[in-house]
Design an enzyme around this catalytic site. Structure first.
Site, PDB file in Angstrom:
ATOM      1  N   SER A   1      -6.434  18.799 -66.679  1.00 23.93           N
ATOM      2  CA  SER A   1      -6.793  19.264 -65.335  1.00 23.93           C
ATOM      3  C   SER A   1      -7.979  18.451 -64.837  1.00 23.93           C
ATOM      4  CB  SER A   1      -7.198  20.741 -65.368  1.00 23.93           C
ATOM      5  OG  SER A   1      -6.119  21.504 -65.849  1.00 23.93           O
TER       6      SER A   1
ATOM      7  N   ARG B   1     -15.194  27.103 -69.072  1.00 24.29           N
ATOM      8  CA  ARG B   1     -15.216  25.634 -69.288  1.00 24.29           C
ATOM      9  C   ARG B   1     -16.647  25.086 -69.423  1.00 24.29           C
ATOM     10  NH1 ARG B   1     -11.397  27.211 -70.151  1.00 24.29           N
ATOM     11  NH2 ARG B   1      -9.303  26.757 -69.420  1.00 24.29           N
TER      12      ARG B   1
ATOM     13  N   GLU C   1     -13.379  18.512 -64.020  1.00 27.00           N
ATOM     14  CA  GLU C   1     -13.439  19.080 -65.369  1.00 27.00           C
ATOM     15  C   GLU C   1     -13.756  18.022 -66.426  1.00 27.00           C
ATOM     16  OE1 GLU C   1     -10.309  21.863 -66.954  1.00 27.00           O
ATOM     17  OE2 GLU C   1     -10.451  20.531 -68.664  1.00 27.00           O
TER      18      GLU C   1
END
Ligand SMILES: Cc1cc2nc3c(=O)[nH]c(=O)nc-3n(C[C@H](O)[C@H](O)[C@H](O)COP(=O)(O)OP(=O)(O)OC[C@H]3O[C@@H](n4cnc5c(N)ncnc54)[C@H](O)[C@@H]3O)c2cc1C
Length: 342
Positions: free
Chosen positions: A235, A156, A334
């Protein structure tokens, strides 16, 4: 322009100025003009990974709306304009007999944002197939092309997520895909099981796409205006990557085996959703301020309609602190936070 209307979570106050850029020239011009006058710039694609302050953004918001998908060059090579809808890109490549993006079906947003956080799901990441990212370098005022090896891809993350003042605007992304109707070997046990095969097996890429979308829908992870659990930024926390000592501490606190995925170098990735639930925050949990945990997936925080960004962050802080108190693990958000901090 109210920024709540540009984000999937439906939060964010007004923008001082707003430009919709339909071509690379318009995109570069909008950013360069703002930069020249010292005006802050916020680039927005599909707004699916953004949490923006209730006060809005005191600068120019540039929405990337460029279009185009071309298949020139090497076999299996596809170049996509930053403003193309990501899921349409996935569907089109599969329809053209190209495999490599099938597990990334159903993810909202635009193609240009996918390298920013190295979008991934169900065992695939865009870094597996990206060969080059074409950018506008705001500092040098020129086009710069990043081959895969210079993108700094990780879990990520990428150089684009962390570079100074968001120096690079993604103009297009080039992928090298496999010319085959079968999907790539399945890496994710839950997906393989949903398809009735074993990890490592291959099935038709279109079948993989249908299974992924079905799994995602059950978790509220496909945007659907009729499903209130999908009014989220996906998320909210990344899965923490732990070393042996941190894992042992979690294990001791939990008193039960901890689910984990190998993250290489002796590290493991532990599902943040599991930690959150075990710390006492179940599906649907709310502080009563309009923000709540999704009823379908513990990792998604949802705006049930009346939430504010501050209310959402109050909930996120309580979850983060609760997990830290119980397990000693610091969860990090995130989504990209604009004008606010956790
Ligand atoms: C329901 C749901 C499910 C999701 N599931 C997943 C998932 O499975 N896996 C996953 O990885 N993510 C997932 N996400 C997160 C999100 O969809 C991805 O991060 C997506 O790539 C964001 O695209 P976007 O166009 O909406 O970006 P935005 O939210 O508009 O922007 C995100 C960041 O990228 C920057 N940016 C956008 N476009 C450009 C550009 N052209 N050049 C430079 N910077 C740019 C923005 O400034 C911002 O910092 C999910 C989100 C939701 C709401």
């Amino acid at each position: 322009m109210n920024l709540a209307d540009l984000t999937t979570i439906g939060l964010g106050g007004p923008a001082r100025a707003f430009v919709r850029a339909g071509t690379d020239d318009e995109l570069i011009d909008a950013v360069a003009t703002a930069d020249a006058s010292g005006e802050p710039v916020l680039i927005v694609g599909g707004g699916s990974n953004l949490v923006i302050a209730d006060a809005g953004f005191d600068g120019t918001v540039v929405q990337v709306a460029t279009r185009g998908l071309s298949r020139d060059g090497e076999p299996g090579t596809v170049t996509v304009a930053a403003g193309e809808d990501w899921d349409e890109v996935v569907a089109r490549t599969l329809a053209e007999g190209l495999a490599g993006l099938e597990c990334l079906s159903g993810i909202p947003g635009r193609a240009g944002a996918t390298p920013i956080q190295n979008v991934g799901a169900y065992g695939q990441e865009v870094s597996d197939t990206i060969t080059a990212v074409r950018t506008y370098d705001r500092l040098a005022g020129q086009i710069e092309i990043f081959p895969n090896g210079r993108c700094g891809f990780g879990y990520r993350t990428s150089v684009f997520k962390h570079d100074d003042a968001r120096r690079h605007v993604v103009l297009s992304v080039t992928f090298r895909l496999a010319e085959q109707s079968a999907g790539l070997p399945l890496r994710y046990a839950e997906l393989a099981s949903a398809l009735g095969v074993a990890p490592g097996d291959q099935v038709a890429s279109t079948q993989v796409r249908s299974a992924v979308i079905e799994l995602r829908r059950r978790k509220g992870m496909v945007i659907d205006s009729t499903d209130p659990d999908t009014r989220s930024a996906g998320s909210f926390f990344v899965n923490p990557v732990l070393d042996g000592a941190a894992l042992a501490a979690v294990q001791a606190a939990a008193g039960t085996p901890v689910p984990r995925f190998d993250a290489g170098d002796g590290l493991v990735k532990v599902p943040a959703a599991w930690l959150i639930e075990r710390a006492g925050f179940g599906k649907g949990y709310t502080l009563g301020n309009g923000a709540r945990i999704s009823a379908k997936h513990t990792l998604a925080l949802v705006n049930s309609g009346s939430a504010t960004t501050e209310g959402l962050l109050a909930l996120a802080r309580q979850i983060r602190d609760g997990v830290r108190d119980v397990f000693g693990v610091s969860l990090t958000p995130e989504p990209v936070l604009v004008g606010v901090a956790l």
